[in-house]
Motif scaffolding. Structure first.
Motif, PDB file in Angstrom:
ATOM      1  N   LEU A   1       0.505 -10.339   3.178  1.00 54.61           N
ATOM      2  CA  LEU A   1       0.980 -11.410   4.060  1.00 54.61           C
ATOM      3  C   LEU A   1       2.168 -10.962   4.921  1.00 54.61           C
ATOM      4  CD1 LEU A   1       0.841 -14.516   1.712  1.00 54.61           C
ATOM      5  CD2 LEU A   1      -0.466 -14.189   3.812  1.00 54.61           C
ATOM      6  N   LEU A   2       3.034 -10.172   4.336  1.00 57.41           N
ATOM      7  CA  LEU A   2       4.247  -9.758   5.038  1.00 57.41           C
ATOM      8  C   LEU A   2       4.044  -8.564   5.975  1.00 57.41           C
ATOM      9  CD1 LEU A   2       6.817 -10.123   2.123  1.00 57.41           C
ATOM     10  CD2 LEU A   2       6.457 -11.673   4.051  1.00 57.41           C
ATOM     11  N   HIS A   3       2.910  -7.902   5.824  1.00 58.39           N
ATOM     12  CA  HIS A   3       2.637  -6.699   6.623  1.00 58.39           C
ATOM     13  C   HIS A   3       1.227  -6.767   7.204  1.00 58.39           C
ATOM     14  CE1 HIS A   3       6.327  -4.885   5.086  1.00 58.39           C
ATOM     15  NE2 HIS A   3       5.990  -5.395   3.928  1.00 58.39           N
ATOM     16  N   PRO A   4       1.029  -7.609   8.224  1.00 60.18           N
ATOM     17  CA  PRO A   4      -0.293  -7.732   8.830  1.00 60.18           C
ATOM     18  C   PRO A   4      -0.822  -6.374   9.284  1.00 60.18           C
ATOM     19  CG  PRO A   4       1.189  -9.400   9.700  1.00 60.18           C
ATOM     20  CD  PRO A   4       2.028  -8.456   8.877  1.00 60.18           C
ATOM     21  N   GLY A   5      -2.125  -6.185   9.091  1.00 61.86           N
ATOM     22  CA  GLY A   5      -2.754  -4.931   9.505  1.00 61.86           C
ATOM     23  C   GLY A   5      -2.664  -3.830   8.470  1.00 61.86           C
ATOM     24  N   CYS A   6      -2.172  -4.158   7.295  1.00 66.48           N
ATOM     25  CA  CYS A   6      -2.019  -3.187   6.214  1.00 66.48           C
ATOM     26  C   CYS A   6      -3.381  -2.619   5.807  1.00 66.48           C
ATOM     27  CB  CYS A   6      -1.411  -3.901   5.006  1.00 66.48           C
ATOM     28  SG  CYS A   6      -0.082  -3.038   4.235  1.00 66.48           S
ATOM     29  N   GLU A   7      -3.418  -1.319   5.616  1.00 64.68           N
ATOM     30  CA  GLU A   7      -4.601  -0.671   5.063  1.00 64.68           C
ATOM     31  C   GLU A   7      -4.221  -0.110   3.702  1.00 64.68           C
ATOM     32  OE1 GLU A   7      -6.635   1.869   7.767  1.00 64.68           O
ATOM     33  OE2 GLU A   7      -6.510   0.411   9.393  1.00 64.68           O
ATOM     34  N   LEU A   8      -5.192   0.422   2.986  1.00 65.44           N
ATOM     35  CA  LEU A   8      -4.976   0.866   1.610  1.00 65.44           C
ATOM     36  C   LEU A   8      -3.758   1.765   1.455  1.00 65.44           C
ATOM     37  CD1 LEU A   8      -5.692   1.250  -1.372  1.00 65.44           C
ATOM     38  CD2 LEU A   8      -7.410   2.931  -0.655  1.00 65.44           C
ATOM     39  N   GLU A   9      -3.654   2.780   2.284  1.00 67.11           N
ATOM     40  CA  GLU A   9      -2.545   3.733   2.146  1.00 67.11           C
ATOM     41  C   GLU A   9      -1.191   3.050   2.360  1.00 67.11           C
ATOM     42  OE1 GLU A   9      -0.978   7.752   4.316  1.00 67.11           O
ATOM     43  OE2 GLU A   9      -3.132   7.578   3.975  1.00 67.11           O
ATOM     44  N   ASP A  10      -1.098   2.245   3.408  1.00 72.02           N
ATOM     45  CA  ASP A  10       0.149   1.511   3.685  1.00 72.02           C
ATOM     46  C   ASP A  10       0.483   0.576   2.526  1.00 72.02           C
ATOM     47  OD1 ASP A  10       0.108   2.594   6.323  1.00 72.02           O
ATOM     48  OD2 ASP A  10      -1.225   0.975   6.956  1.00 72.02           O
ATOM     49  N   TRP A  11      -0.517  -0.140   2.064  1.00 67.98           N
ATOM     50  CA  TRP A  11      -0.369  -1.114   0.989  1.00 67.98           C
ATOM     51  C   TRP A  11       0.138  -0.429  -0.280  1.00 67.98           C
ATOM     52  CZ3 TRP A  11      -3.908  -2.169  -3.297  1.00 67.98           C
ATOM     53  CH2 TRP A  11      -3.728  -3.410  -3.894  1.00 67.98           C
ATOM     54  N   GLY A  12      -0.476   0.703  -0.615  1.00 67.33           N
ATOM     55  CA  GLY A  12      -0.046   1.451  -1.802  1.00 67.33           C
ATOM     56  C   GLY A  12       1.387   1.937  -1.688  1.00 67.33           C
ATOM     57  N   GLU A  13       1.751   2.432  -0.508  1.00 72.81           N
ATOM     58  CA  GLU A  13       3.124   2.901  -0.296  1.00 72.81           C
ATOM     59  C   GLU A  13       4.121   1.752  -0.388  1.00 72.81           C
ATOM     60  OE1 GLU A  13       3.356   5.105   3.370  1.00 72.81           O
ATOM     61  OE2 GLU A  13       1.901   6.602   2.665  1.00 72.81           O
ATOM     62  N   LEU A  14       3.777   0.614   0.197  1.00 74.77           N
ATOM     63  CA  LEU A  14       4.670  -0.549   0.145  1.00 74.77           C
ATOM     64  C   LEU A  14       4.820  -1.062  -1.284  1.00 74.77           C
ATOM     65  CD1 LEU A  14       3.443  -2.309   3.376  1.00 74.77           C
ATOM     66  CD2 LEU A  14       5.794  -1.526   2.958  1.00 74.77           C
ATOM     67  N   LEU A  15       3.728  -1.066  -2.026  1.00 73.69           N
ATOM     68  CA  LEU A  15       3.818  -1.473  -3.437  1.00 73.69           C
ATOM     69  C   LEU A  15       4.746  -0.534  -4.200  1.00 73.69           C
ATOM     70  CD1 LEU A  15       0.137  -2.437  -4.366  1.00 73.69           C
ATOM     71  CD2 LEU A  15       2.118  -3.950  -4.252  1.00 73.69           C
ATOM     72  N   ALA A  16       4.593   0.762  -3.968  1.00 73.00           N
ATOM     73  CA  ALA A  16       5.433   1.740  -4.668  1.00 73.00           C
ATOM     74  C   ALA A  16       6.905   1.583  -4.294  1.00 73.00           C
ATOM     75  CB  ALA A  16       4.950   3.156  -4.360  1.00 73.00           C
TER      76      ALA A  16
END
Length: 119
Positions: A40-55
């Motif tokens: 929700l906070l990062h529109p357009g997120c893909e798997l790699e971005d999402w994983g990095e943001l989670l980390a």
């Protein structure tokens, strides 16, 4: 050690296992909610971005849910991407990948908020 002592010991071990499983379930629930929030906070997120943001933002939650082994965390995050998440606000269940596609733009995220916010 008599039979009562053995039974008590087995019961204690069982209770510890149940407690640990409950803690891991709670950690996983917290991580699931955080993972949805990242989308929700990062529109357009893909798997790699999402994983990095989670980390970066939820490293403790990742460790609590999956342990400290980096390979296991990475594999688990990839599996999680394909796993379902039930959004309690909308009542919809989709994989994180599908949610990411739905939240591809800021306008899409705003539309989601407009739909779930009571008027």
């Amino acid at each position: 050690m008599n039979n009562d002592d053995i039974a008590r010991r087995k019961f204690d071990m069982l209770m510890q296992a149940v407690e640990q499983a409950g803690q891991q379930d709670a950690a996983m629930d917290e991580l699931r909610h955080a993972a949805f929030e990242v989308l929700l906070l990062h529109p357009g997120c893909e798997l790699e971005d999402w994983g990095e943001l989670l980390a970066e933002q939820y490293g403790t939650e990742l460790i609590d849910a999956f342990g400290k082994d980096l390979d296991k965390i990475t594999t688990s995050v990839i599996k999680m991407w394909k796993s379902p998440y039930l959004d309690e606000n909308s009542g919809l269940e989709r994989s994180y990948e599908e949610w990411a596609q739905a939240f591809a733009t800021e306008a899409a995220v705003q539309m989601y908020y407009d739909l779930i916010t009571p008027t």
